[in-house]
Design a protein around this motif. Sequence first.
Motif, PDB file in Angstrom:
ATOM      1  N   GLN A 353       9.698  -3.466  23.415  1.00  0.00           N
ATOM      2  CA  GLN A 353       8.623  -4.316  22.918  1.00  0.00           C
ATOM      3  C   GLN A 353       7.965  -3.717  21.672  1.00  0.00           C
ATOM      4  OE1 GLN A 353       4.732  -6.880  24.340  1.00  0.00           O
ATOM      5  NE2 GLN A 353       6.083  -6.028  25.861  1.00  0.00           N
ATOM      6  N   LEU A 354       7.774  -2.399  21.670  1.00  0.00           N
ATOM      7  CA  LEU A 354       7.171  -1.749  20.505  1.00  0.00           C
ATOM      8  C   LEU A 354       8.051  -1.916  19.271  1.00  0.00           C
ATOM      9  CD1 LEU A 354       5.747   1.566  22.019  1.00  0.00           C
ATOM     10  CD2 LEU A 354       4.449  -0.405  21.200  1.00  0.00           C
ATOM     11  N   GLN A 355       9.350  -1.722  19.449  1.00  0.00           N
ATOM     12  CA  GLN A 355      10.262  -1.855  18.308  1.00  0.00           C
ATOM     13  C   GLN A 355      10.274  -3.284  17.773  1.00  0.00           C
ATOM     14  OE1 GLN A 355      14.279  -0.608  19.076  1.00  0.00           O
ATOM     15  NE2 GLN A 355      14.953  -0.906  16.977  1.00  0.00           N
ATOM     16  N   SER A 356      10.293  -4.244  18.703  1.00  0.00           N
ATOM     17  CA  SER A 356      10.292  -5.647  18.293  1.00  0.00           C
ATOM     18  C   SER A 356       9.028  -5.996  17.526  1.00  0.00           C
ATOM     19  CB  SER A 356      10.426  -6.539  19.532  1.00  0.00           C
ATOM     20  OG  SER A 356      10.319  -7.902  19.184  1.00  0.00           O
ATOM     21  N   GLU A 357       7.861  -5.602  18.067  1.00  0.00           N
ATOM     22  CA  GLU A 357       6.589  -5.896  17.411  1.00  0.00           C
ATOM     23  C   GLU A 357       6.477  -5.187  16.060  1.00  0.00           C
ATOM     24  OE1 GLU A 357       3.603  -7.755  18.074  1.00  0.00           O
ATOM     25  OE2 GLU A 357       5.093  -8.808  19.268  1.00  0.00           O
ATOM     26  N   GLU A 358       6.934  -3.939  16.013  1.00  0.00           N
ATOM     27  CA  GLU A 358       6.843  -3.184  14.764  1.00  0.00           C
ATOM     28  C   GLU A 358       7.710  -3.816  13.683  1.00  0.00           C
ATOM     29  OE1 GLU A 358       7.120   1.494  13.428  1.00  0.00           O
ATOM     30  OE2 GLU A 358       8.525   0.760  14.935  1.00  0.00           O
ATOM     31  N   SER A 359       8.960  -4.165  14.022  1.00  0.00           N
ATOM     32  CA  SER A 359       9.866  -4.772  13.036  1.00  0.00           C
ATOM     33  C   SER A 359       9.318  -6.104  12.543  1.00  0.00           C
ATOM     34  CB  SER A 359      11.253  -4.975  13.667  1.00  0.00           C
ATOM     35  OG  SER A 359      11.816  -3.748  14.045  1.00  0.00           O
ATOM     36  N   GLN A 360       8.788  -6.875  13.477  1.00  0.00           N
ATOM     37  CA  GLN A 360       8.223  -8.176  13.111  1.00  0.00           C
ATOM     38  C   GLN A 360       7.025  -7.998  12.187  1.00  0.00           C
ATOM     39  OE1 GLN A 360       7.572 -10.869  16.460  1.00  0.00           O
ATOM     40  NE2 GLN A 360       5.714 -11.625  15.508  1.00  0.00           N
ATOM     41  N   PHE A 361       6.200  -6.995  12.478  1.00  0.00           N
ATOM     42  CA  PHE A 361       5.001  -6.795  11.672  1.00  0.00           C
ATOM     43  C   PHE A 361       5.339  -6.243  10.289  1.00  0.00           C
ATOM     44  CE2 PHE A 361       1.068  -4.224  10.662  1.00  0.00           C
ATOM     45  CZ  PHE A 361       0.355  -5.313  10.210  1.00  0.00           C
ATOM     46  N   LEU A 362       6.371  -5.418  10.195  1.00  0.00           N
ATOM     47  CA  LEU A 362       6.772  -4.916   8.877  1.00  0.00           C
ATOM     48  C   LEU A 362       7.158  -6.083   7.964  1.00  0.00           C
ATOM     49  CD1 LEU A 362       8.827  -1.739   9.848  1.00  0.00           C
ATOM     50  CD2 LEU A 362       6.663  -1.802   8.599  1.00  0.00           C
ATOM     51  N   LYS A 363       7.804  -7.101   8.548  1.00  0.00           N
ATOM     52  CA  LYS A 363       8.132  -8.301   7.769  1.00  0.00           C
ATOM     53  C   LYS A 363       6.847  -9.045   7.393  1.00  0.00           C
ATOM     54  CE  LYS A 363      12.609  -8.961  10.060  1.00  0.00           C
ATOM     55  NZ  LYS A 363      13.378  -9.832  10.994  1.00  0.00           N
ATOM     56  N   THR A 364       5.892  -9.078   8.342  1.00  0.00           N
ATOM     57  CA  THR A 364       4.608  -9.727   8.081  1.00  0.00           C
ATOM     58  C   THR A 364       3.880  -9.031   6.942  1.00  0.00           C
ATOM     59  OG1 THR A 364       4.435 -10.379  10.389  1.00  0.00           O
ATOM     60  CG2 THR A 364       2.409 -10.409   9.118  1.00  0.00           C
ATOM     61  N   LEU A 365       3.953  -7.703   6.925  1.00  0.00           N
ATOM     62  CA  LEU A 365       3.317  -6.944   5.845  1.00  0.00           C
ATOM     63  C   LEU A 365       3.903  -7.334   4.490  1.00  0.00           C
ATOM     64  CD1 LEU A 365       2.854  -3.292   7.178  1.00  0.00           C
ATOM     65  CD2 LEU A 365       1.079  -4.808   6.332  1.00  0.00           C
ATOM     66  N   GLU A 366       5.215  -7.536   4.472  1.00  0.00           N
ATOM     67  CA  GLU A 366       5.856  -7.960   3.217  1.00  0.00           C
ATOM     68  C   GLU A 366       5.314  -9.314   2.774  1.00  0.00           C
ATOM     69  OE1 GLU A 366      10.051  -7.895   3.751  1.00  0.00           O
ATOM     70  OE2 GLU A 366      10.132  -5.742   4.175  1.00  0.00           O
ATOM     71  N   ARG A 367       5.133 -10.216   3.762  1.00  0.00           N
ATOM     72  CA  ARG A 367       4.568 -11.523   3.423  1.00  0.00           C
ATOM     73  C   ARG A 367       3.123 -11.360   2.935  1.00  0.00           C
ATOM     74  NH1 ARG A 367       7.356 -13.096   8.204  1.00  0.00           N
ATOM     75  NH2 ARG A 367       5.446 -13.115   9.446  1.00  0.00           N
ATOM     76  N   GLY A 368       2.418 -10.399   3.517  1.00  0.00           N
ATOM     77  CA  GLY A 368       1.053 -10.123   3.073  1.00  0.00           C
ATOM     78  C   GLY A 368       1.017  -9.650   1.636  1.00  0.00           C
ATOM     79  N   GLU A 369       1.996  -8.844   1.274  1.00  0.00           N
ATOM     80  CA  GLU A 369       2.063  -8.372  -0.111  1.00  0.00           C
ATOM     81  C   GLU A 369       2.284  -9.543  -1.069  1.00  0.00           C
ATOM     82  OE1 GLU A 369       5.211  -5.601   0.316  1.00  0.00           O
ATOM     83  OE2 GLU A 369       3.926  -3.950   0.967  1.00  0.00           O
ATOM     84  N   LYS A 370       3.110 -10.494  -0.627  1.00  0.00           N
ATOM     85  CA  LYS A 370       3.346 -11.674  -1.456  1.00  0.00           C
ATOM     86  C   LYS A 370       2.079 -12.514  -1.574  1.00  0.00           C
ATOM     87  CE  LYS A 370       8.296 -12.037  -0.379  1.00  0.00           C
ATOM     88  NZ  LYS A 370       9.342 -12.834   0.301  1.00  0.00           N
ATOM     89  N   LEU A 371       1.346 -12.651  -0.426  1.00  0.00           N
ATOM     90  CA  LEU A 371       0.103 -13.418  -0.455  1.00  0.00           C
ATOM     91  C   LEU A 371      -0.906 -12.760  -1.384  1.00  0.00           C
ATOM     92  CD1 LEU A 371      -1.773 -15.651   0.570  1.00  0.00           C
ATOM     93  CD2 LEU A 371      -2.388 -14.182   2.486  1.00  0.00           C
ATOM     94  N   LEU A 372      -0.989 -11.444  -1.354  1.00  0.00           N
ATOM     95  CA  LEU A 372      -1.912 -10.735  -2.235  1.00  0.00           C
ATOM     96  C   LEU A 372      -1.550 -10.997  -3.693  1.00  0.00           C
ATOM     97  CD1 LEU A 372      -4.233  -8.827  -2.778  1.00  0.00           C
ATOM     98  CD2 LEU A 372      -2.702  -6.895  -2.381  1.00  0.00           C
ATOM     99  N   ALA A 373      -0.243 -11.012  -3.979  1.00  0.00           N
ATOM    100  CA  ALA A 373       0.185 -11.297  -5.342  1.00  0.00           C
ATOM    101  C   ALA A 373      -0.256 -12.699  -5.765  1.00  0.00           C
ATOM    102  CB  ALA A 373       1.707 -11.159  -5.460  1.00  0.00           C
ATOM    103  N   GLU A 374      -0.146 -13.665  -4.841  1.00  0.00           N
ATOM    104  CA  GLU A 374      -0.571 -15.032  -5.149  1.00  0.00           C
ATOM    105  C   GLU A 374      -2.080 -15.097  -5.380  1.00  0.00           C
ATOM    106  OE1 GLU A 374       0.703 -17.659  -2.085  1.00  0.00           O
ATOM    107  OE2 GLU A 374       2.831 -17.192  -2.329  1.00  0.00           O
ATOM    108  N   ILE A 375      -2.841 -14.356  -4.547  1.00  0.00           N
ATOM    109  CA  ILE A 375      -4.296 -14.342  -4.713  1.00  0.00           C
ATOM    110  C   ILE A 375      -4.669 -13.771  -6.070  1.00  0.00           C
ATOM    111  CG2 ILE A 375      -6.428 -13.271  -3.859  1.00  0.00           C
ATOM    112  CD1 ILE A 375      -5.185 -13.428  -1.035  1.00  0.00           C
ATOM    113  N   ILE A 376      -4.003 -12.689  -6.456  1.00  0.00           N
ATOM    114  CA  ILE A 376      -4.280 -12.065  -7.754  1.00  0.00           C
ATOM    115  C   ILE A 376      -3.939 -13.034  -8.887  1.00  0.00           C
ATOM    116  CG2 ILE A 376      -3.516 -10.235  -9.330  1.00  0.00           C
ATOM    117  CD1 ILE A 376      -3.326  -8.410  -6.859  1.00  0.00           C
TER     118      ILE A 376
END
Length: 900
Positions: A353-376
Amino acid sequence: MAESLPYLSGSEIRDKFLKFYESKQHKILPSASLISEDPTVILTIAGMLPFKPIFLGQQKAPQPRATTSQKCIRTNDIENVGRTARHHTFFEMLGNFSFGDYFKEQAIEWAWELSTQVYQLPPERIVVSVFQDDNEAFAIWRDKIGIPAHRIQRLGEEDNYWTMGATGPCGPCSELYYDFHPELGDENIDLEDDSRFIEFYNLVFMQYNQDAERNRTPLENKNIDTGLGLERMAQILQQVPNNYETDLIFPIIKTAAEIAGIDYSKADEKTKTSLKVIGDHVRSVVHMIADGISASNVGRGYILRRLIRRVVRHGRLIGIDGNFINKVAETAITLSESAYPAIREREEFIKNQLQSEESQFLKTLERGEKLLAEIINRVGTFRAMRSESFRETSLQRISGVDAFKLYDTYGFPLELTQEIAEEQGLTVDVEGFEVEMKKQRGRGRDSHETIDLTVQGSIDKLAEHIHPTEFSGYTELQATAKIEAVLVEGKTVETAEVGTEIQLILDSTPFYAESGGQIGDKGYLSGDNLLIRITDVQKESGFFVHYGKIVPQSGSLRDRGTVKVGDTVNATIDRASRRRVQANHTATHLLQAALKKIVDDSVSQAGSLVECDRLRFDFNSPRALTPDEVKQVEKLVNTWISEAHEADVNIMPIEEAKAKGATAMFGEKYGDEVRVIDFSGVSMELCGGTHVHNTAEIGAFKIISETGISSGVRRIEAVAGAAILDYLEVRDKVVKELSDKFKVKPEEVSERVNNLQAELKATQKELEVIKQELAVAKSDGLLSQAETVGDFKLLVANMGEMDAKSLQSAGERLQQKLGESAVVLASIPRGGKVILVAAFSQKVIKEKKLQAGKFIGGIAKICGGGGGGRPNLAQAGGRDASKLEEALETAKKQLIEGLS
């Protein structure tokens, strides 16, 4: 004199505490699950919580004295974790409890003996506090223990008086503090100075009952509730500067530091804070998952997911890229397995479960970086388009709402957002961010961070004079019962008239109360000129609460039924409904057994729902089932049904049940004796629900769907017994309608649908070709409308109802044909939403510093939308088609200025 303190490991501190109180005739009880049974909280947040029904008088104490080491989770001060010396989300509370047995004097004497003789704390380093009016406790400390009066602090109600809620048992407290700096003397002792003092032991003297008017009357049976913080005592005895550097947590921190290539002793405070957060949170998530909690977006599952994401985020802050959490979790498991063996037993599931959640969240972080770029980009566009109506400051910063969304949804630390924003010449609205953070903290505290014993209101008060309901529904479907209480809108009343929605508590009942995923029984209560339709039964603090409505027995309003406390009624359950529910409940047992055989023996239940017409079974699995596995599971369940396995129901000690191999739901709290349902070796589970006597009574079983509901958790929905006929009737009706519509036989429907899909796909391809050809023809006709601006061509045009794909193709083609140029096209296809496309040549991008993505995103805002893309080609959209002409005029004006 700190050098004289004996070094004790965390395990030794725990063991010495439990054995000390065992020598004082206390029974050592295991820690309760972190999944709280109390309806007022969603996690176990205090050592006394498992004993709350005893303190309220709702349950009889199994023994007069008990001692525990209780796992606890609190997240109300999560932002302080790692920043202070002693804030944690996970901690262990060592406690000793008296249920109407010993009281103040013995509790104080034993606390002193434990502290000074077992843990060997120097008496001169201990300061105590008492409630300001508790002269009895003050006298015991001064006269019996011998503590100088000036080292006994009298504190007010806010600090040293404990209440369970607005009403209920309460009493004064006495707390023990350790003095790190006795050389500062005894004058002006300030116990709030946490750099000098640490509270390590709290004694609660539960001696009064408080009513709604805050009147306090002495309890007939006085209780003792204490709590000693394991991590705090470890800090004292191991002589380290904070709880994090004890042997309970520091090995986890050290593992994380090694992964990051950091020397903890040389790290700055910011890095140390992140390492402490990782150390604390990893302990929390390992224990939560081991107790059966799965990550999700609601309740305790959300808390688990949030903690995992904070671990990953702080790992990124100290330079860890990629997956690392399981390496740190292994250290946490090793530290805990001796005291909590289930941790190691559940190791594979925890790590999956930890590995699954961590991998999923790392992808979410990437999407967050894209969202930050859009906000900027958005902020930059607004700044470029600013007018007198905008303030400069608001145009140069990222809003607090956006920053918090990045933090809360995508796991972006505020510091990281600030750092990236600064590179772009922007700031962040930190005050606005803190406002949003405060709102979230408030929501967190409101939802699960206090022990509120008034939530059940009238039900709790009834415990003082009536006994818990006796359930007879395993063997009886009808019984005579006495009405013990009548409630209307949650308030107790003596009588209620026909037509009233009521809740009733009986002295005994055959009605099953909703529990373990099985819905409550339906049926009737009847008496002289009285009929009450029961629609649901819930269990509250040992009472079966029957929800229903009084109806005229003969159907005539002149027969006005009245129900009152003390009436005798005939309780009759709906037998057909019970039979359906029993079939579905037994089917869930067979389903779990089949999943263990076909899929993986480690499969375990994560939740279930058993109703009249369907069943739902949630189970832990890192992957989806294959279609073949679903078929095999269904086939095996039906095989067991046809084999007619008899149900063998027994009550036995829980240890005996486990030794026989009975399956328990992880995280469920069981008593010393349990009810075991055994179907001839096919399935054996601990269960309090109702079941068929023989699997043949189920008839048949059909899986409807298998889906994922959260990371690591799958869900099977199925039907069994009579519900299958309802299911087949609906399916048969649909097939007949399709057969009639397509004018084919039922067995030919699938082939006909496949042919129609193929025809539709071919037609769509032909249509796409036609649209592309039309777009090319239409766009070529616009070439003559292009204007010359300096060394560039400029074209801004409305293409009518062209779809998005064709519009983008047209924009790209026109730009290429025009050469060094900037092209902006728009359309309003059917549906009414605006589509905008920008295509810029390389020379426009490099020499004029214009980018298609940023430019078209700003233009789209005029139409109430947004968007973006690459510097050379981008697409945006808008909701307000009435603003399209204005948007195109603005685009043309800005491009003329930009290209000149």
